[in-house]
Design an enzyme around this catalytic site. Structure first.
Site, PDB file in Angstrom:
ATOM      1  N   ASP A  65     -21.936 -23.918  20.838  1.00  0.00           N
ATOM      2  CA  ASP A  65     -21.685 -25.168  20.117  1.00  0.00           C
ATOM      3  C   ASP A  65     -20.367 -25.738  20.599  1.00  0.00           C
ATOM      4  OD1 ASP A  65     -20.045 -23.251  18.868  1.00  0.00           O
ATOM      5  OD2 ASP A  65     -20.209 -24.188  16.898  1.00  0.00           O
ATOM      6  N   TYR A  89     -16.494 -27.169  21.154  1.00  0.00           N
ATOM      7  CA  TYR A  89     -15.147 -26.751  20.753  1.00  0.00           C
ATOM      8  C   TYR A  89     -14.822 -27.363  19.396  1.00  0.00           C
ATOM      9  CZ  TYR A  89     -14.406 -25.498  25.700  1.00  0.00           C
ATOM     10  OH  TYR A  89     -14.487 -24.942  26.956  1.00  0.00           O
ATOM     11  N   PHE A 130     -18.482 -26.527  27.294  1.00  0.00           N
ATOM     12  CA  PHE A 130     -17.339 -25.912  27.966  1.00  0.00           C
ATOM     13  C   PHE A 130     -16.354 -26.926  28.551  1.00  0.00           C
ATOM     14  CE2 PHE A 130     -20.715 -22.661  28.256  1.00  0.00           C
ATOM     15  CZ  PHE A 130     -20.105 -21.665  27.525  1.00  0.00           C
ATOM     16  N   HIS A 135     -20.967 -14.160  26.936  1.00  0.00           N
ATOM     17  CA  HIS A 135     -20.202 -15.399  26.848  1.00  0.00           C
ATOM     18  C   HIS A 135     -18.876 -15.260  27.600  1.00  0.00           C
ATOM     19  CE1 HIS A 135     -18.138 -18.823  24.934  1.00  0.00           C
ATOM     20  NE2 HIS A 135     -19.351 -19.260  24.608  1.00  0.00           N
TER      21      HIS A 135
END
Length: 225
Positions: free
Chosen positions: A63, A65, A76, A185
């Site tokens: 999801d 930031y 990202f 991740h």
């Protein structure tokens, strides 16, 4: 910002479903009553920056930031001038180790998006300071639909799944013509558990080249000024 073009035509059936009507109301109310990221006009930037007909790589995250000024609708990615978040620092480290190229100076990934890399989160909005706070409100069903559309294409694609939320989507990708690259991740909490050394960038470009497609210039993360 609305979804347009081939994406709008492909996703149009979703807009008529009851879950999407409820999702729309929930998100609209959230923007009215609390601080939500990214800015409303940026929610669908992944689809705007990378039209369906140009997608050749999908990078899937969790999801947006959740701190001020960071989220810009591309997973990202942050805008030029914003400090590069820790997960993206690790992505750039793996990029440099994998391809031997210099680490990009900006956290802006629009250059990847313009080259056909769809930078999609499984959930497209988030409440300020609360990671994954908009999980379960309907975004997962919507992004599942987008992934199915891509997985059903008869041209080879690369799906890069980073983290648990993204890796769950592997079950939607049945076409053996596609390449699926999955790892933990890139967060500092998990990157050392298999993200580092996974070489997603060179593996992607090798697959694209083998299938007669232009490789991604990963060093050109940002749009040129």
């Amino acid at each position: 910002m609305a979804i347009t073009g081939e994406w709008e035509r492909a996703l149009h059936p979703e807009f008529k479903k009851p879950y999407y009507a409820q999702l729309y109301k929930t998100v609209l109310n959230a923007y009215r009553t609390e601080t939500v990221y990214p800015p409303g006009e940026d929610i669908f930037n992944a689809f705007q920056f990378t039209p369906l007909e140009r997608v050749k790589v999908v990078i899937l995250g969790q999801d947006p930031y959740h701190e001020p000024g960071q989220a810009n609708g591309l997973c990202f990615s942050v805008r030029k001038g914003i400090r590069i978040p820790p997960s993206l620092v690790n992505i750039y480290k793996e990029l440099s180790d994998d391809l031997g190229c210099p680490k990009p100076e900006s956290g802006d990934l629009t250059g990847w998006a313009r080259q056909g890399v769809l930078l999609l989160n499984t959930v497209l909005t988030v409440r300020a300071h609360e990671a994954n706070s908009h999980r379960g409100i309907g975004w997962e069903e919507f992004t599942d639909a987008a992934i199915r559309i891509l997985a059903d294409l008869d041209r080879p694609l690369v799906f890069i799944l980073w983290g648990g939320s993204a890796r769950k989507k592997k079950a939607l990708i049945h076409n053996p013509a596609h390449l699926v690259i999955e790892s933990p991740h890139p967060s500092p909490l998990s990157a050392s558990g298999g993200f580092f050394g996974s070489r997603p960038f060179s593996r992607t470009n090798a697959f694209l080249t083998e299938n007669g497609l232009d490789p991604v210039d990963w060093a050109a993360a940002s749009d040129k000024e």
